[in-house]
Design a protein around this motif. Structure first.
Motif, mmCIF file in Angstrom:
data_model
loop_
_atom_site.group_PDB
_atom_site.id
_atom_site.type_symbol
_atom_site.label_atom_id
_atom_site.label_comp_id
_atom_site.label_asym_id
_atom_site.label_seq_id
_atom_site.Cartn_x
_atom_site.Cartn_y
_atom_site.Cartn_z
ATOM 1 N N ILE A 120 36.500 39.475 -36.862
ATOM 2 C CA ILE A 120 37.279 39.040 -35.704
ATOM 3 C C ILE A 120 38.706 39.569 -35.838
ATOM 4 O O ILE A 120 39.359 39.354 -36.862
ATOM 5 C CB ILE A 120 37.298 37.500 -35.580
ATOM 6 N N ALA A 157 37.136 35.207 -31.203
ATOM 7 C CA ALA A 157 36.794 36.613 -30.990
ATOM 8 C C ALA A 157 37.224 37.075 -29.597
ATOM 9 O O ALA A 157 37.753 38.186 -29.433
ATOM 10 C CB ALA A 157 35.294 36.825 -31.189
ATOM 11 N N ASN A 309 34.531 43.025 -32.176
ATOM 12 C CA ASN A 309 34.406 41.763 -32.892
ATOM 13 C C ASN A 309 32.926 41.445 -33.041
ATOM 14 O O ASN A 309 32.142 41.683 -32.112
ATOM 15 C CB ASN A 309 35.115 40.631 -32.134
#
Length: 390
Positions: A120, A157, A309
Motif C-alpha cells: 500500500i 489503499a 496497491n
C-alpha cells in the motif's frame, strides 16, 4: 461565482458529484485549452455552448453516468469482441481448503516463517486485522501465508491511490518506460516465478515457463501501447474541431481471477496502469503469492508509491468494499458470475464503471485477452469543442 485564478475556477467547477458538460469562455485560447482537460466532465465547449453532432460522443463523468452516445466511442458501448462470446462459462466455485489451526511440517514451507504483507502506498504494510491466511497448494499442502486484508486496508489503499495523481499526469512516454522496466525486472526473476507457480498453482514446468513468458510479453505490449493509444480530432459541421481526448478513469479496483494467477493479474493491471490509472488489486485468492512476490518487482521498477496497491484476503468481502467505496472510479471483476453480479449491484452508489467477466473463463494466453478492448475500458473520452475563426 467569482474567482481569482484559473486554478480556483477549476476547483469551483469540479466541486460537484456530477460532470456532464462545461463551457469555458476566454479571450486567451491557450488558457482555455489549459483549463479544459482539468475539468472533470465529459464535454467541454470553448467559447460556445450546446454544440452537438452524431460523430462526436456525448456523455458525462462521475454521477452523471458513464458511457457515450454518438461517435466511435458510442458504438463501442454496444459491442464486444466476438471471441468473448465463445468463452466457456465458469463452473461452480470450488471451496477452498479449510484453514488449519496451525502450521504443519511440509516440504514446501520455508524454515523462515515469512508472511507476505500487503502493498500500500509503495510500502509493505501489515494488515489492519493483524491476521494472516494460509496459502494451500492444489495438493492441500501449506505453501505460505499472506495478510488478511479488510475494509480498513482497502480504505488505506484507495487513499494512497487517490493521492498519486502524478501518475495520471505523467507523460505517456514516462509510463511506457516504467512498464518496460517492469517487464525487464520480471524477466530477470523469471526462474523464481516459474518455481512459485509450480509450487502454488501446481503448474508443470512447461506451463509455468509459458505463463511467466506471456506475462513479460504482456507488459511489453502495454508499454508499447502507452504512448500510442491516443485520441482523435473530429470534424463536425462547424468552423472548428472537436478533440476527443482519452483520459484515465482515476482509481480502478481490480479483482483478479484464480486461473493463471500471474498472467491474469498482469493482464488486468497493465492496461490500467498504461493509460494513467491508479490500481487497487485483489489478487487470486487461491494463489496470492504470485502478486505478493510481484510487488518486490514493482519496488525496483520506478513504480510510484500508490500507483499500484495490492490487498490480499477474502475476495468476496474485499470486492464488496471496493464496490461500495465512493472514491473508487471503476471496478474490474474477473472472478465468476456471482461476484460479477455483486460488483455491479454494489457499484451503484457512485455509478462507478464496471468491467466484469459475467461468469466466463478468459484464456489469458489468447490475444483476445489483451489490447484495445481492455484499453477502451481503462479510459473515458472527453470531447473538447474548439471553434475558430471570426
Amino acid at each position: 461565482m467569482s474567482f481569482r485564478t484559473p486554478e480556483e475556477a477549476v476547483a469551483l467547477a469540479n466541486n460537484t458529484r456530477y460532470g456532464l458538460a462545461a463551457s469555458v469562455w476566454s479571450e486567451n485560447i491557450s488558457r482555455a485549452l489549459d483549463v479544459a482537460p482539468r475539468l472533470q466532465c465529459g464535454v467541454v465547449w470553448i467559447n460556445a455552448t450546446n454544440l452537438f453532432d452524431a460523430a462526436v460522443g456525448f456523455g458525462g463523468y462521475r454521477e452523471s453516468g458513464f458511457g457515450r452516445e454518438g461517435g466511435r466511442e458510442g458504438i463501442y458501448e454496444y459491442l464486444k469482441p466476438r471471441a468473448w462470446s465463445k468463452l466457456p462459462m465458469r463452473g461452480d466455485a470450488k471451496s477452498l481448503p479449510a484453514q488449519p489451526d496451525s502450521l504443519v511440517d511440509t516440504n514446501n514451507v520455508s524454515a523462515l516463517d515469512r508472511t507476505a504483507k500487503l502493498f500500500i502506498g509503495g510500502k509493505q504494510a501489515r494488515p489492519d486485522s493483524g491476521y494472516s491466511r494460509l496459502v494451500m497448494s492444489p495438493a492441500g499442502e501449506i505453501v505460505g501465508e499472506v495478510g488478511e486484508g479488510n475494509r480498513k486496508d482497502i480504505r488505506n489503499a484507495v487513499a494512497a491511490a487517490r493521492g498519486m495523481t502524478k501518475w495520471s499526469s505523467a507523460s505517456a512516454h514516462n509510463r511506457a518506460q516504467v512498464l518496460y522496466y517492469l517487464a525487464e525486472n520480471l524477466s530477470a526473476r523469471a526462474d523464481e516465478f516459474e518455481k512459485q507457480l509450480m509450487v502454488c498453482a501446481g503448474s508443470t514446468r512447461q506451463d509455468a515457463k509459458r505463463e511467466v513468458d506471456a506475462s513479460i510479453a504482456r507488459f511489453f505490449t502495454y508499454a508499447a501501447w502507452a504512448d500510442k493509444y491516443d485520441g482523435a480530432v473530429h470534424a463536425p459541421p462547424l468552423h472548428g474541431v472537436a478533440l476527443a481526448m482519452h483520459e484515465p478513469l482515476g482509481v480502478i479496483g481490480v479483482v483478479c481471477p484464480d486461473e493463471a494467477p500471474l498472467l491474469g493479474f498482469v493482464s488486468l493491471i497493465a492496461p490500467a496502469l498504461a493509460v494513467g490509472n491508479r490500481v487497487v488489486a485483489v489478487p487470486s485468492e487461491t494463489c496470492p503469492l504470485m502478486a505478493t512476490d510481484f510487488y518486490q518487482v514493482a519496488d525496483t521498477s520506478d513504480v510510484p508509491g500508490g500507483a499500484l496497491n495490492i490487498v490480499t484476503g477474502d475476495t468476496k468481502s474485499l470486492t464488496q468494499t471496493l464496490a461500495q467505496h465512493d472514491d473508487v472510479d471503476a471496478l474490474w471483476c474477473f472472478h465468476g458470475a456471482a461476484l460479477s453480479a455483486l460488483a455491479e449491484r454494489e457499484s451503484i452508489g457512485n455509478l462507478k464503471r464496471t468491467f466484469v467477466d459475467q461468469g466466463r473463463v478468459f484464456d489469458w494466453h489468447d490475444t483476445a485477452s489483451e489490447g484495445l478492448p481492455f484499453l477502451r475500458q481503462a479510459v473515458q473520452v472527453k470531447n473538447i469543442w474548439v471553434p475558430y475563426g471570426d
